[in-house]
Design an enzyme around this catalytic site. Structure first.
Site, mmCIF file in Angstrom:
data_model
loop_
_atom_site.group_PDB
_atom_site.id
_atom_site.type_symbol
_atom_site.label_atom_id
_atom_site.label_comp_id
_atom_site.label_asym_id
_atom_site.label_seq_id
_atom_site.Cartn_x
_atom_site.Cartn_y
_atom_site.Cartn_z
ATOM 1 N N SER A 53 -18.844 -3.663 31.729
ATOM 2 C CA SER A 53 -17.546 -3.588 31.955
ATOM 3 C C SER A 53 -17.001 -2.402 31.000
ATOM 4 O O SER A 53 -15.889 -1.719 31.366
ATOM 5 C CB SER A 53 -16.412 -4.846 31.816
ATOM 6 O OG SER A 53 -16.333 -5.214 30.422
ATOM 7 N N LYS A 91 -11.618 -5.196 26.088
ATOM 8 C CA LYS A 91 -11.004 -4.399 26.938
ATOM 9 C C LYS A 91 -10.401 -3.207 26.221
ATOM 10 O O LYS A 91 -10.242 -3.456 25.229
ATOM 11 C CB LYS A 91 -10.219 -5.011 27.853
ATOM 12 C CG LYS A 91 -10.804 -6.221 28.661
ATOM 13 C CD LYS A 91 -11.731 -5.614 29.571
ATOM 14 C CE LYS A 91 -12.509 -6.909 30.497
ATOM 15 N NZ LYS A 91 -13.857 -6.406 31.208
#
Length: 181
Positions: A53, A91
């Protein structure tokens, strides 16, 4: 005094002298272990990445150095977050409290201004404007290809509480490199 008695006295004296030094050594060792535990539990951390990701900034199986104390969440920071299901996820923060975030034609806008993001891969799906509530942040993975990153773009995830941020990723230990902001 006999020779045997003198030797026995010397041995007995040596034992008395080593006991306090040994006790002090164990006490020092115990304090060092406690200090290291405190530092790694509350101040810094090591996190291994599992997934794609954050490509291309962070590769799968990278090992990161995490700063848990001395940071204030800012736009562009790469952070480790405790997810509701108990896993740590990594993230990038793109929206802070009271910001308005939208994604149109693969371009991320914050408060009406396009973000200059050289660190991304793929093209994101469009996301309607979201106003970030107080005490929360909007986070996304650098790999914006649909299905590669479960993040704030997904309505089931939404914004993340600042209280769930474990720390900021400072640099990659393996492979060694500084992280892009």
């Amino acid at each position: 005094m006999s020779r045997y008695l003198e030797a026995d006295l010397e041995i007995h004296t040596e034992r008395k002298q080593t006991k306090p030094v040994g006790l002090f050594g164990w006490l020092r060792f115990t304090l060092l272990i406690a200090l290291l535990f405190f530092i790694f539990r509350f101040a810094i951390g090591i996190e291994m990445i599992n997934g794609h990701s954050m490509n291309p900034t962070i590769e799968n199986k990278s090992v990161l150095f995490i700063n848990k104390i001395f940071f204030t969440p800012q736009r562009g920071d790469i952070v480790v977050i405790k997810s509701p299901d108990g896993y740590n996820i990594i993230k990038r923060i793109i929206g802070l409290p009271h910001d308005k975030v939208t994604i149109l034609d693969g371009i991320t806008y914050v408060n009406g201004k396009a973000l200059h993001e050289e660190y991304t891969k793929g093209t994101s799906i469009d996301v309607a404007e979201v106003t970030i509530p107080e005490g929360a942040v909007y986070v996304v993975g650098d790999n914006r290809t649909p299905g590669e990153s479960l993040d704030s773009r997904d309505p089931n995830v939404g914004t993340c509480s600042i209280q769930n941020i474990i720390g900021e990723a400072e640099f990659s230990i393996f492979p060694f490199h500084r992280l892009n902001r």
